[in-house]
Enzyme design. Structure first.
Site, PDB file in Angstrom:
ATOM      1  N   HIS A   1      -3.457  -5.618   2.850  1.00  0.00           N
ATOM      2  CA  HIS A   1      -3.070  -5.756   4.258  1.00  0.00           C
ATOM      3  C   HIS A   1      -3.738  -7.021   4.788  1.00  0.00           C
ATOM      4  O   HIS A   1      -4.317  -7.805   4.070  1.00  0.00           O
ATOM      5  CB  HIS A   1      -3.595  -4.568   5.072  1.00  0.00           C
ATOM      6  CG  HIS A   1      -3.220  -3.233   4.550  1.00  0.00           C
ATOM      7  ND1 HIS A   1      -2.038  -2.627   4.851  1.00  0.00           N
ATOM      8  CD2 HIS A   1      -3.900  -2.352   3.775  1.00  0.00           C
ATOM      9  CE1 HIS A   1      -1.998  -1.426   4.298  1.00  0.00           C
ATOM     10  NE2 HIS A   1      -3.108  -1.242   3.631  1.00  0.00           N
TER      11      HIS A   1
ATOM     12  N   CYS B   1       0.798  -1.225   0.000  1.00  0.00           N
ATOM     13  CA  CYS B   1       0.000   0.000   0.000  1.00  0.00           C
ATOM     14  C   CYS B   1       0.838   1.286   0.000  1.00  0.00           C
ATOM     15  O   CYS B   1       1.366   1.657  -1.029  1.00  0.00           O
ATOM     16  CB  CYS B   1      -0.971  -0.051   1.169  1.00  0.00           C
ATOM     17  SG  CYS B   1      -2.372   1.062   0.950  1.00  0.00           S
TER      18      CYS B   1
HETATM   19  N1  GLN Z   1      -2.300   6.900   2.159  1.00  0.00           N
HETATM   20  C1  GLN Z   1      -2.441   5.993   1.076  1.00  0.00           C
HETATM   21  C2  GLN Z   1      -3.833   5.960   0.463  1.00  0.00           C
HETATM   22  O1  GLN Z   1      -4.823   6.194   1.135  1.00  0.00           O
HETATM   23  C3  GLN Z   1      -2.022   4.606   1.541  1.00  0.00           C
HETATM   24  C4  GLN Z   1      -2.987   4.005   2.502  1.00  0.00           C
HETATM   25  C5  GLN Z   1      -2.510   2.691   3.050  1.00  0.00           C
HETATM   26  O2  GLN Z   1      -1.317   2.409   3.115  1.00  0.00           O
HETATM   27  N2  GLN Z   1      -3.446   1.887   3.542  1.00  0.00           N
HETATM   28  O3  GLN Z   1      -3.930   5.670  -0.709  1.00  0.00           O
END
Ligand code: GLN
Length: 250
Positions: A202, A105
């Protein structure tokens, strides 16, 4: 090491060092679990795991066998951006040299060319991956099932508003059978380049997807020792976790 590849003193096939990037700022929805799975599966395969954390301002470890990096809020990405740029050449050289890496992510986004946030801030990436990410007002949340050519069915959980487009220098990890993945239009999830695996998932990812963990371990062992001799991992919990995750609604 003996000829069988086992150190006669401690019975280990050798030490594999796993470096977790920025766990202080980039570690949400259980991403740290990926490092723990690698630690346990390395033991099961007969190797000695060594787990190191790398945070902003730390000296970069001289030996790195596997890199793992997690997700983070846009704010966490802003905190690490300068340090990540300072490490860009090292990380790029490692990736080009075939070091196995798993980035999830927020670090997936920053391993690409850039992440332009919803508010218009551009966080530069390090360009290991030929991808770019644009923040949107749409939040993509829920359980995901991905069909992949290399790792079979990959299961996990996504929560992001950035949408990622792949350039011609990478291939997708797979195509989504449930959920959204990289963006709301092309049906792809994640990216693959050399031995880098990038994903939005995740959960954490590796407890439910041991095939990816073993890919990282095999690649690290072959790169370091010239050979990988698998051990006997106990996959009962992974199988239960997969069954449970596969049954979850979107
Ligand atoms: N901040 C990034 C987004 O919202 C990554 C989010 C995350 O790592 N879950 O796209």
């Amino acid at each position: 090491m003996s000829q069988a590849g086992v150190d006669p003193v401690n019975g280990s096939k050798g030490t594999i060092r796993v470096v977790q990037l920025y766990p202080r700022d980039m570690n949400i929805y259980g991403d740290w679990g990926n490092a723990l799975v690698l630690q346990q599966r390395l033991r099961w395969h007969g190797y000695t795991p060594e787990l190191l954390e790398y945070n902003v301002g730390d000296p970069f470890p001289d030996t790195v066998d596997i890199i793992v990096g997690g997700g983070g809020q846009d704010s966490g990405q802003l905190v690490i951006q300068d340090d990540l740029q300072a490490r860009a050449a090292t990380l790029k050289d490692l990736a080009e040299d075939g070091a196995p890496m798993l980035v999830i992510c927020g670090l997936y986004q920053l391993f690409g060319h850039f992440f332009k946030t919803r508010t218009g801030a551009v966080i530069p990436g390090i360009g290991v991956l030929d991808v770019e990410t644009h923040g949107t007002d749409e939040r993509l949340i829920g359980n995901v099932k991905v069909s992949t050519p290399e790792f079979g069915e990959v299961l996990g959980y996504e929560n992001h508003s950035g949408q990622t487009r792949l350039g011609s220098g990478v291939r997708p990890l797979g195509s989504v059978a449930k959920g959204t993945g990289n963006n709301s239009s092309d049906g792809h999830e994640g990216a693959r380049y050399r031995n880098v695996v990038a994903s939005y998932l995740h959960g954490s990812l590796l407890p439910k997807n041991p095939a990816i963990a073993d890919f990282l371990i095999r690649t690290a062992a072959e790169r370091k020792f010239g050979t990988f001799e698998p051990g006997h991992p106990d996959d009962r919990f992974a199988e239960l976790a997969r069954e449970h995750a596969a049954r979850r609604p979107r």
